[in-house]
Design an enzyme around this catalytic site. Structure first.
Site, short mmCIF file in Angstrom:
data_model
loop_
_atom_site.label_atom_id
_atom_site.label_comp_id
_atom_site.label_asym_id
_atom_site.label_seq_id
_atom_site.Cartn_x
_atom_site.Cartn_y
_atom_site.Cartn_z
N GLY A 111 0.81 -1.22 0.00
CA GLY A 111 0.00 0.00 0.00
C GLY A 111 0.84 1.26 0.00
N GLU A 114 1.62 1.88 -3.52
CA GLU A 114 0.39 2.36 -4.17
C GLU A 114 0.10 3.81 -3.80
OE1 GLU A 114 -2.62 -1.18 -4.99
OE2 GLU A 114 -2.04 -1.09 -2.87
#
Length: 260
Positions: A111, A114
């Site tokens: 994450g 991301e």
């Protein structure tokens, strides 16, 4: 008396540039639900704040964000996944109108990678290490990596990175087009702030229009993107800043942007 807990996101402002720093050093800035909610709220607030024209999102020297909060994810059921507040985090980040510059040092895994990809530009320290490691946990990326990596680096590289979860450094990320600038250790945050300051010197409405137009290239066929660009161009022609910019050019002086 016990000290009050430190907030998960620290906010600073210098002129037209705001800095949002992830602040979970003990967890290498892992994206807990609390941190994600706070970061999204901070960015939305800054997006509506008069005078803020660009935002830098950073971690610390050791980690930008070392992925999601795995213990919390392990305990989450399928039904909870469908309704969990973190599912709304990524659309909220994507809806920010101001330019977002990610300042990455150390780990940017899962994450965290991301989150960097969700920003509009990335400045990375030579020490930065990226990875979409979700496959090693029995899942796939859920914050946009499969789509953004394929658009930036191409299908073949995206397949390799997503299917293997291998780590790659700042130099490789730069060669693939994921990173705009690679900075020396210790200089990564200043480099990101400098890039944000340059953007903040540009006319603010035109910057927002330009961001939306460029993002349109990722969101549909070229015909739709060209139509979007034209509409945004026409809107920029209707601004006072357009008149000021052209007048200043003809008068050979610096323009005074007013965001109107």
């Amino acid at each position: 008396m016990s000290a009050e807990p430190s907030p998960p996101v620290l906010v600073e402002r210098e002129g037209h540039v705001a800095l949002a720093r992830l602040n979970r050093p003990g967890a290498r800035n892992a994206l807990s639900p609390e941190l994600m909610e706070e970061l999204a709220t901070v960015l939305e607030t800054l997006d509506r704040t008069d005078g803020v024209r660009a935002i830098v999102v950073a971690g610390d020297e050791v980690a930008f964000a070392a992925g999601a909060d795995i213990p919390a994810m392990r305990a989450r059921s399928f039904q909870e996944t469908l309704t969990h507040p973190t599912a709304r985090f990524w659309p909220r980040i994507a809806a920010i109108g101001l330019p977002l510059v990610a300042a990455v040092s150390g780990y940017a895994f899962g994450g965290g990678c991301e989150l960097a990809l969700s920003c509009d530009l990335i400045v990375a320290s030579e020490t930065a290490v990226f990875s979409q490691a979700e496959i090693t946990l029995g899942i796939i990326p859920g914050g946009g990596a499969t789509q953004r990596l394929a658009r930036v680096a191409g299908k073949q590289r995206a397949m390799e990175l997503v299917l293997t979860g291998r780590r790659f450094d700042a130099a490789e990320a730069h060669a693939m087009g994921l990173v705009n600038r690679v900075a020396a250790p210790g200089a990564w945050l200043d480099e990101a702030l400098d890039l944000a300051r340059t953007i903040a010197e540009r006319p603010p409405l035109a910057v927002r229009f330009a961001k939306r137009a460029v993002l349109g290239a990722d969101e549909g066929p070229i015909g739709i993107g060209l139509s979007l660009e034209r509409r945004l161009y026409e809107q920029s022609m209707a601004t006072e800043d357009r008149v000021e910019g052209m007048t200043a050019f003809l008068e050979r002086r610096e323009p005074q942007w007013r965001g109107r």
